[in-house]
Design an enzyme around this catalytic site. Structure first.
Site, PDB file in Angstrom:
ATOM      1  N   THR A  79      -5.286   1.925  -7.790  1.00  0.00           N
ATOM      2  CA  THR A  79      -6.508   1.799  -7.094  1.00  0.00           C
ATOM      3  C   THR A  79      -7.605   2.897  -7.646  1.00  0.00           C
ATOM      4  O   THR A  79      -7.373   3.970  -7.485  1.00  0.00           O
ATOM      5  CB  THR A  79      -6.411   1.822  -5.584  1.00  0.00           C
ATOM      6  OG1 THR A  79      -5.512   0.636  -5.071  1.00  0.00           O
ATOM      7  CG2 THR A  79      -7.644   1.669  -4.870  1.00  0.00           C
ATOM      8  N   SER A 111       0.898  -1.040   0.015  1.00  0.00           N
ATOM      9  CA  SER A 111       0.072  -0.060  -0.160  1.00  0.00           C
ATOM     10  C   SER A 111       0.901   1.403  -0.116  1.00  0.00           C
ATOM     11  O   SER A 111       1.854   1.554   0.471  1.00  0.00           O
ATOM     12  CB  SER A 111      -0.678  -0.123   1.428  1.00  0.00           C
ATOM     13  OG  SER A 111      -1.492   1.158   1.296  1.00  0.00           O
ATOM     14  N   LYS A 167      -6.833  -1.609 -10.019  1.00  0.00           N
ATOM     15  CA  LYS A 167      -7.715  -2.411  -8.974  1.00  0.00           C
ATOM     16  C   LYS A 167      -8.972  -1.645  -8.727  1.00  0.00           C
ATOM     17  O   LYS A 167      -8.869  -0.578  -8.221  1.00  0.00           O
ATOM     18  CB  LYS A 167      -6.805  -2.468  -7.625  1.00  0.00           C
ATOM     19  CG  LYS A 167      -7.203  -3.008  -6.460  1.00  0.00           C
ATOM     20  CD  LYS A 167      -6.257  -3.062  -5.309  1.00  0.00           C
ATOM     21  CE  LYS A 167      -6.569  -3.511  -4.048  1.00  0.00           C
ATOM     22  NZ  LYS A 167      -7.599  -2.692  -3.125  1.00  0.00           N
ATOM     23  N   TYR A 211      -2.193   5.436  -5.025  1.00  0.00           N
ATOM     24  CA  TYR A 211      -3.210   6.460  -5.240  1.00  0.00           C
ATOM     25  C   TYR A 211      -2.698   7.571  -5.813  1.00  0.00           C
ATOM     26  O   TYR A 211      -1.615   8.210  -5.652  1.00  0.00           O
ATOM     27  CB  TYR A 211      -3.964   6.841  -3.784  1.00  0.00           C
ATOM     28  CG  TYR A 211      -4.578   5.786  -2.976  1.00  0.00           C
ATOM     29  CD1 TYR A 211      -5.927   5.500  -3.553  1.00  0.00           C
ATOM     30  CD2 TYR A 211      -4.154   5.211  -1.888  1.00  0.00           C
ATOM     31  CE1 TYR A 211      -6.811   4.490  -2.900  1.00  0.00           C
ATOM     32  CE2 TYR A 211      -5.033   4.315  -1.083  1.00  0.00           C
ATOM     33  CZ  TYR A 211      -6.126   3.779  -1.511  1.00  0.00           C
ATOM     34  OH  TYR A 211      -7.167   2.936  -0.964  1.00  0.00           O
ATOM     35  N   HIS A 221     -12.692  -3.220  -2.683  1.00  0.00           N
ATOM     36  CA  HIS A 221     -12.090  -2.774  -1.486  1.00  0.00           C
ATOM     37  C   HIS A 221     -12.563  -3.465  -0.169  1.00  0.00           C
ATOM     38  O   HIS A 221     -12.486  -2.889   0.864  1.00  0.00           O
ATOM     39  CB  HIS A 221     -12.395  -1.233  -1.586  1.00  0.00           C
ATOM     40  CG  HIS A 221     -11.156  -0.532  -1.143  1.00  0.00           C
ATOM     41  ND1 HIS A 221     -10.369   0.404  -2.050  1.00  0.00           N
ATOM     42  CD2 HIS A 221     -10.587  -0.270   0.122  1.00  0.00           C
ATOM     43  CE1 HIS A 221      -9.358   1.003  -1.220  1.00  0.00           C
ATOM     44  NE2 HIS A 221      -9.553   0.614  -0.024  1.00  0.00           N
TER      45      HIS A 221
HETATM   46  C1  LIG Z   1      -7.484  -2.254   6.699  1.00  0.00           C
HETATM   47  C2  LIG Z   1      -7.332  -2.470   5.425  1.00  0.00           C
HETATM   48  C3  LIG Z   1      -6.532  -1.327   4.628  1.00  0.00           C
HETATM   49  C4  LIG Z   1      -6.786  -1.324   3.154  1.00  0.00           C
HETATM   50  N1  LIG Z   1      -5.733  -0.481   2.578  1.00  0.00           N
HETATM   51  C5  LIG Z   1      -5.999  -0.439   1.236  1.00  0.00           C
HETATM   52  C6  LIG Z   1      -4.967   0.426   0.535  1.00  0.00           C
HETATM   53  O1  LIG Z   1      -4.182   1.046   1.128  1.00  0.00           O
HETATM   54  N2  LIG Z   1      -4.925   0.593  -0.774  1.00  0.00           N
HETATM   55  C7  LIG Z   1      -5.888  -0.197  -1.271  1.00  0.00           C
HETATM   56  O2  LIG Z   1      -5.937  -0.392  -2.776  1.00  0.00           O
HETATM   57  N3  LIG Z   1      -6.840  -1.196  -0.856  1.00  0.00           N
HETATM   58  C8  LIG Z   1      -6.643  -1.284   0.642  1.00  0.00           C
HETATM   59  N4  LIG Z   1      -7.447  -2.156   1.051  1.00  0.00           N
HETATM   60  C9  LIG Z   1      -8.401  -3.160   0.356  1.00  0.00           C
HETATM   61  C10 LIG Z   1      -7.672  -4.500   0.224  1.00  0.00           C
HETATM   62  O3  LIG Z   1      -6.601  -4.269  -0.824  1.00  0.00           O
HETATM   63  C11 LIG Z   1      -8.495  -5.448  -0.647  1.00  0.00           C
HETATM   64  O4  LIG Z   1      -9.190  -4.871  -1.792  1.00  0.00           O
HETATM   65  C12 LIG Z   1      -9.692  -5.994   0.264  1.00  0.00           C
HETATM   66  O5  LIG Z   1      -9.777  -5.612   1.601  1.00  0.00           O
HETATM   67  C13 LIG Z   1      -9.815  -7.337   0.061  1.00  0.00           C
HETATM   68  O6  LIG Z   1     -10.875  -8.041   1.066  1.00  0.00           O
HETATM   69  P1  LIG Z   1     -10.484  -9.129   2.222  1.00  0.00           P
HETATM   70  O7  LIG Z   1      -9.788  -7.965   3.134  1.00  0.00           O
HETATM   71  O8  LIG Z   1     -11.631  -9.737   2.242  1.00  0.00           O
HETATM   72  O9  LIG Z   1      -9.345 -10.079   1.695  1.00  0.00           O
HETATM   73  C14 LIG Z   1      -7.507  -2.108   2.606  1.00  0.00           C
HETATM   74  C15 LIG Z   1      -8.278  -3.222   3.244  1.00  0.00           C
HETATM   75  C16 LIG Z   1      -8.200  -3.115   4.644  1.00  0.00           C
HETATM   76  C17 LIG Z   1      -9.146  -4.406   5.294  1.00  0.00           C
HETATM   77  C1  LIG Z   2      -5.407   4.846   4.330  1.00  0.00           C
HETATM   78  C2  LIG Z   2      -6.797   4.223   3.499  1.00  0.00           C
HETATM   79  C3  LIG Z   2      -6.949   5.335   2.172  1.00  0.00           C
HETATM   80  C4  LIG Z   2      -6.268   2.912   3.107  1.00  0.00           C
HETATM   81  C5  LIG Z   2      -7.488   2.201   2.528  1.00  0.00           C
HETATM   82  O1  LIG Z   2      -7.667   2.250   1.336  1.00  0.00           O
HETATM   83  C6  LIG Z   2      -8.683   1.685   3.468  1.00  0.00           C
HETATM   84  O2  LIG Z   2      -8.386   1.890   4.631  1.00  0.00           O
HETATM   85  O3  LIG Z   2      -9.467   0.971   2.806  1.00  0.00           O
END
Ligand SMILES: Cc1cc2nc3c(=O)[nH]c(=O)nc-3n(C[C@H](O)[C@H](O)[C@H](O)COP(=O)(O)O)c2cc1C
Ligand SMILES: CC(C)CC(=O)C(=O)O
Length: 394
Positions: free
Chosen positions: A161, A110, A245, A135, A269
């Protein structure tokens, strides 16, 4: 295929993580947007699909090896990008990186990492692929510097993303007035050139509540980003392949092809952005059909079992990524726990392959999975054994 003494499945790991994590951090990891319909659907929809196994085949040797973006990888299971791994464990993204490398999993890092991208990739073993998630900010020079740094450090792909022009509304975070602990730093922004950027991007998590954080994210993000002005710009600053994504439709898949992307990640997401968006396993078939083998299709969201990975591969995903399971593992026991999460899923995938009569990833096709139409009607005996009558009753 031996299971050890750690938690026996991802669901048990989730319960353990909930016990050890501070409430606010747990809430941030766990939460979906609004009513969390999409978050629930991601997991539940996998169980709508049934397997169609074949018997009496030689399953003494199972291999999960495959190729992704033309490179050989040990497994189609990878780590999705997640912000702030140090909320789970002080080892943070460096620990996750070592765990991913040990499992042979691709790791997507990330932008909002609490460990610098250079340090994360340095934990690899030379075989593992790292992809950088991006981003795009209104001040594009900030994003450009990150892209150039990632390419120089050896990242193999750029993951843009596209489902977060602004942050979704996560009610749990709002209720908790969630604040990450002040000692955490978004280390990718500690490059002095970036940190001192006039637009005010800061290396410290300088926001007081997740509500204001959401506003800061929205204020800095480039909401004018489009197919026309985004992908060509990225192509002009990097030779890394671009993966988009957050795709859920055939239409956007065709646009990704037109704009020269190398792949798409079918993702909502983790249900954290648009609540009510369809589950990723349900979106996958239309994306795969539109991709028409011209670009690779990956999936994330709700994958909690090896059989979920198998189902996604059967429906045409080339790889599957997990986010929360790895964070739960990290919270449980740092690198060991993150590896355990991946290893559990890996072994469950191998077990599913064995019991389904498939020995290679290339053999897993749609003939191994089906979604029974009107499942309850077909299988419920009904009053007079008459499905039509039952249908009318429903
Ligand atoms: C705590 C958390 C932080 C995330 N941060 C990002 C991020 O910084 N960038 C991003 O593209 N997706 C982010 N995501 C989304 C994940 O990449 C992903 O699409 C999604 O959580 C997948 O589902 P799962 O948690 O059920 O495996 C985040 C998800 C979680 C749970
Ligand atoms: C810091 C956030 C933008 C990260 C994210 O994508 C999320 O929390 O789902």
């Amino acid at each position: 295929m031996e299971f050890n003494n750690d938690p026996v499945c991802i669901k048990d790991l989730e319960k353990l993580a909930m016990r050890v994590m501070p409430g606010g951090a747990w809430g941030y990891y766990d939460s979906g947007a609004n009513g969390e319909q999409t978050k629930r659907d991601n997991e539940d929809s996998f169980s709508e699909y049934r397997l169609h196994p074949r018997m009496l085949r030689d399953v003494s040797q199972i291999s999960t090896e495959t190729t992704i973006l033309g490179q050989k990888v040990k497994t189609p299971l990878g780590v999705a990008p997640c912000a702030m791994h140090k909320l789970a464990h002080p080892g943070g993204e460096a620990a996750t990186s070592r765990a991913a490398a040990k499992n042979g999993s691709i790791m997507i890092l990330s932008t909002y990492s609490t460990t610098s991208l250079e340090k994360v990739i340095a934990q690899g073993n030379g075989d593992t692929q790292y992809w950088m998630q991006l981003y795009v900010y209104q001040n594009r020079s900030v994003s450009e510097k990150l892209v150039r740094r990632a390419e120089k450090a050896g990242f193999k792909a750029l993951v843009l993303t596209v489902d977060a022009p602004v942050l979704g509304r996560r009610l749990v975070d709002a209720r908790n007035k969630f604040n990450p602990p002040p000692h955490l730093r978004l280390e990718n922004f500690m490059d002095p050139e970036v940190a001192n950027d006039p637009a005010g991007y800061s290396s410290s998590l300088a926001y007081s509540t997740s509500e204001t954080f959401g506003a800061t994210f929205g204020a800095n993000g480039d909401q004018t980003l489009s197919w026309a002005n985004g992908i060509s710009w990225l192509k002009s600053i990097t030779s890394m392949p671009i993966i988009v994504k957050g795709i859920l439709t055939a239409e956007d898949t065709r646009l990704a092809i037109e704009h020269g992307c190398a792949g798409v990640i079918v993702s909502n997401h983790g249900g954290r952005q648009l609540d009510g968006a369809l589950a990723t396993i349900d979106a996958l078939p239309q994306v795969v059909e539109a991709a028409d083998d011209k670009i690779e299709v990956y999936l994330d969201g709700g994958v909690r079992r090896g059989s979920d990975i198998f189902k996604a591969l059967a429906l045409g995903a080339r790889a599957v990524f997990v986010a929360r399971p790895v964070l739960w593992g990290l919270a449980y026991k740092g690198e060991h726990g993150a590896y355990h999460a991946l290893d559990l899923l890996q072994k469950e995938l191998e077990l599913t392959m064995t019991l389904s009569g498939t020995t290679k990833v290339s053999e897993i096709d749609e003939s191994y999975v089906y979604r029974p139409a009107n499942r309850w009607i077909r299988y419920a005996p009904g009053k007079n054994g008459n499905p039509k009558k039952l249908l009318a009753k429903l």
